[in-house]
Write an enzyme that holds these catalytic residues in place. Sequence first.
Site, PDB file in Angstrom:
ATOM      1  N   CYS A  90      79.817 -40.220 -15.691  1.00  0.00           N
ATOM      2  CA  CYS A  90      80.618 -40.936 -16.680  1.00  0.00           C
ATOM      3  C   CYS A  90      82.097 -40.558 -16.639  1.00  0.00           C
ATOM      4  CB  CYS A  90      80.043 -40.748 -18.072  1.00  0.00           C
ATOM      5  SG  CYS A  90      78.442 -41.542 -18.262  1.00  0.00           S
ATOM      6  N   GLY A  91      82.552 -39.962 -15.533  1.00  0.00           N
ATOM      7  CA  GLY A  91      83.995 -39.848 -15.353  1.00  0.00           C
ATOM      8  C   GLY A  91      84.646 -38.481 -15.431  1.00  0.00           C
TER       9      GLY A  91
ATOM     10  N   THR B 209      84.732 -36.046 -12.965  1.00  0.00           N
ATOM     11  CA  THR B 209      85.473 -35.833 -11.720  1.00  0.00           C
ATOM     12  C   THR B 209      86.661 -36.788 -11.663  1.00  0.00           C
ATOM     13  OG1 THR B 209      83.355 -35.352 -10.670  1.00  0.00           O
ATOM     14  CG2 THR B 209      85.245 -35.608  -9.211  1.00  0.00           C
TER      15      THR B 209
ATOM     16  N   ASP C 160      82.960 -29.914 -13.603  1.00  0.00           N
ATOM     17  CA  ASP C 160      81.597 -30.075 -14.137  1.00  0.00           C
ATOM     18  C   ASP C 160      81.155 -29.016 -15.154  1.00  0.00           C
ATOM     19  OD1 ASP C 160      79.259 -31.861 -13.887  1.00  0.00           O
ATOM     20  OD2 ASP C 160      78.210 -30.110 -13.096  1.00  0.00           O
TER      21      ASP C 160
ATOM     22  N   ALA D  66      74.794 -40.916  -4.353  1.00  0.00           N
ATOM     23  CA  ALA D  66      75.203 -40.159  -3.163  1.00  0.00           C
ATOM     24  C   ALA D  66      76.408 -39.297  -3.533  1.00  0.00           C
ATOM     25  CB  ALA D  66      75.565 -41.118  -2.036  1.00  0.00           C
TER      26      ALA D  66
END
Length: 551
Positions: free
Chosen positions: A276-277, A279, A293, A389
Amino acid sequence: MSDYTDLLKSKMDEASFEKLTALNNAKVNEFVAYAIELGEPDTVWVGSDSDEDVAYTRQLAISNKEEAKLNIEGHTVHFDGYFDQARKKDVTKYLVPADATLDSKLNQVEREEGLAEIEGMQRGAYKGRQMLVRFFCLGPTDSVFAIPCLQITDSAYVAHSEDLLYRRGYEEFKRQSTNDHFEFFKFRHCTGEVDERMTSKNYEQNRVYMDHTQNTVMSVNTQYAGNTVGLKKLSLRLAIRKADKEGWLAEHMFAMRVNGPEGRKSYFCGAFPSACGKTATAMIPGENIIGDDLVYFRVIDGEFRGANVENGIFGIITDVNSADDPVIWDVLHKPGEVIFSNVLINAGKPYWLGMDDEIPSEGENYCGEWTVGMEGPNGVVATPSHKNARYTVQMSDLVNADPDWDNKSGHPINGIVYGGRDSDTSVPVREAYSWEHGVCTMGATLESETTAATIGAEGVRNWNVMSNMDFLSMSVGRYIANNLNFAKDIKRPTVFGTNYFIKKDGQFLNGKLDKAVWMKWMELRVHGEVEAIDAAYGRIPKFEDLQRLFK
Ligand code: GTP
Ligand code: SPV
Ligand code: MN
């Protein structure tokens, strides 16, 4: 120690034995010995912090075919099994003693029963394999944040990923083991039987079991990093409990430096659920990433400070393109260490959904040999690259990394952001009236639509407390209270809520780089340099400020 000497010596060479015994730690030896008795490996290899040992792991992943080299120097690809492409929540459970319960929202199994089940699956699982013993560290080494971790696995891919994603921890074990209250996290992973592609064959027997009573997590019959890499989400579940005991916070957050006027440096952390954003926010062009993270918060010298738990990023590759993600695009196209997972490979080059290049109609992917239109084993038409991925790279390869990202005291946090995938309710950006207002109405009540980062249907709106629901290892109420009460006596960060995913007529209303403006607005707000409008559920930007910032 003496009890295990013969067993340990019988499985490892002199060099490994010396590395292990130099730590002089009975608990470490016991965990290693137990893994040998249970898994029955042919041999055991122990790694230290040396470059040579890191290189050994990397080479092993290639020679045992868990990874294959790609055209660009240092790049490899790893495939997880067709059904093993994400975290699997229904088989991820807490082992809870018979007379206890953690929270009815959590997936729990009676401890003795769960242990018997997973140990049954791990028994003999290392036969014919080499068992790897590695030491890593969560948070900056030699710091108040540092948690030493012992990883045992038969997957060189898992250990190689950890070499990129975490700080080396062998010396940290030496440093900390002299303390009376020395505590470390332990992880024991078994790949289980493999198919010809070196992926776990018995995926329906995939298990991830947390034994918080022993600070141990075990996993089996899976290779996907979210189920196997001990220091990632497996450690987060243990860290949340440790933080509870010790009075700090362990969060599923990015950390970044936002650059204000005249070189001012401001620091933000943010919790968005998986895919949900986080990175994408930490990598906004013009700002500086600290982590993407996991963050630990502590009060240090009267300041609210946060540190990146990790040393690299395990990022979603879907939609990474040269316009929106120039820094990562560059890292993925130049020599350097990169592990691609579950992308499409054609003639030694990786392809993924939403990239600049045209995707070929055949190649090797998470299905094996793939051709366009082909159905996977469950009858679903297989995409060229999996939606979940990922790429694995180190912080040191990111030109936009804050040069001071690894600071042993972390950074003073000015703002905290909560956001989810919410197509129709929350506004793009708003500011809380207070810490309590933000924690309760933006963090604790966060709702978000599910994504490909977990197995199951996508787009299902769920309650996801602080984006940490999947990793909570205690009562939800207690976890929220810990957040509310944290750093009570000092200045706490301003809390914001964002929503990048608001839609109209099925279309996103914002572009992917609009978040750059929301971050700049927050930066000005924490320093009191722009006004805001009271919108009754928080403060929102004034039109003229946004107009100026967008320009
Ligand atoms: P985890 O690594 O799973 O914890 O996820 P993350 O929160 O770091 O997610 P990430 O930033 O990798 O974003 C995941 C997906 O969201 C990618 O496919 C992005 O293209 C998409 N995404 C990120 N930001 C935006 C945005 O502003 N708008 C839209 N529409 N999509 C976005
Ligand atoms: C997530 O799912 O939130 C991730 C990837 O960051 S992993 O935890 O490794 O599955
Ligand atoms: Mn995550």
